[in-house]
Design an enzyme around this catalytic site. Structure first.
Site, PDB file in Angstrom:
ATOM      1  N   ASP A 100      84.040 -25.408  34.135  1.00 23.57           N
ATOM      2  CA  ASP A 100      83.584 -24.100  34.603  1.00 23.57           C
ATOM      3  C   ASP A 100      83.595 -24.071  36.126  1.00 23.57           C
ATOM      4  O   ASP A 100      82.818 -24.765  36.775  1.00 23.57           O
ATOM      5  CB  ASP A 100      82.154 -23.830  34.123  1.00 23.57           C
ATOM      6  CG  ASP A 100      82.091 -23.547  32.638  1.00 23.57           C
ATOM      7  OD1 ASP A 100      82.537 -22.460  32.240  1.00 23.57           O
ATOM      8  OD2 ASP A 100      81.598 -24.406  31.894  1.00 23.57           O
TER       9      ASP A 100
ATOM     10  N   ASP B 243      82.648 -20.132  24.131  1.00 19.97           N
ATOM     11  CA  ASP B 243      81.940 -21.002  25.069  1.00 19.97           C
ATOM     12  C   ASP B 243      80.527 -20.489  25.286  1.00 19.97           C
ATOM     13  O   ASP B 243      80.335 -19.335  25.651  1.00 19.97           O
ATOM     14  CB  ASP B 243      82.697 -21.053  26.406  1.00 19.97           C
ATOM     15  CG  ASP B 243      81.999 -21.935  27.434  1.00 19.97           C
ATOM     16  OD1 ASP B 243      81.395 -22.943  27.026  1.00 19.97           O
ATOM     17  OD2 ASP B 243      82.053 -21.608  28.625  1.00 19.97           O
TER      18      ASP B 243
END
Length: 205
Positions: A34, A166
């Site tokens: 991320d 996610d």
């Protein structure tokens, strides 16, 4: 079989290379990184240098133009909420021209219809099941409908993009995600924070 992509955001940053290797040794299919730069969300995570360190720890480097591509990433995914249709389409093309796969992420509150102009041009659709910005949040089951619609669109149009979810994913909801149509499950706390990562990944698969 559904693929599992442990999120490095939940790893021990003081042992980043070791943590990356541990994930693959435990049975991970992908590693999810991320990238937060303090603009789209308030938090800041890491940048190209960390990506390069992870690539060095788990496999050979690649030498292409863009900084993240040169750092060794295989796919670059960005949020559909970042710009208008021209910006999104142009950015998808730029990623492809750099020699890697592209993808679009979508927030829980963003309607599925926002994605329709781009579904034929992506390699990955990442459906967020938490509000992006930080790890450890609870899974939002309301986004499963978005995954179902994406899987139906893919089948109807004979498309080949993968669908990833996610946020807040673990053994208690992995089956719901897979049945909805998800091919890849991004899992942070449920993998890196597990007492036995290999067992956690195996249970989700």
């Amino acid at each position: 079989m559904t693929m599992i992509a442990p999120s490095l955001l939940a790893a021990d940053f003081s042992r980043i290379g070791e943590e990356a290797r541990r994930a693959f040794e435990a049975g991970a299919d992908w590693l999810h990184l991320d990238i937060m730069d303090g603009h789209f969300v308030d938090n800041i995570s890491f940048g190209p240098e960390i990506c390069a360190a992870v690539r060095k720890a788990v496999g050979p480097d690649r030498f292409l133009d863009a900084r993240f591509v040169k750092a060794g990433v295989n796919l670059i995914c960005f949020h559909v909420e970042l710009g208008d249709e021209y910006y999104i389409r142009n950015t998808l093309k730029r990623i492809r021209r750099a020699g890697v796969k592209n993808g679009l992420a979508v927030n829980p509150a963003t309607p599925f219809e926002t994605l329709l102009p781009f579904l034929g041009e992506i390699d990955l659709l990442l459906v967020m099941s938490v509000v992006p910005g930080f790890g450890g949040q609870s899974f939002m089951p309301s986004v499963l409908d978005k995954v179902v619609k994406a899987a139906e669109w893919r089948a109807d149009h004979q498309a080949s993009f993968l669908i990833q979810m996610d946020g807040g994913i673990g053994k208690n909801n992995a089956d719901q995600c897979a049945l909805a149509g998800a091919d890849v499950l991004g899992a942070g706390s449920s993998t890196f924070k597990a007492a036995d990562m290999a067992q956690a990944i195996a249970e989700m698969k």
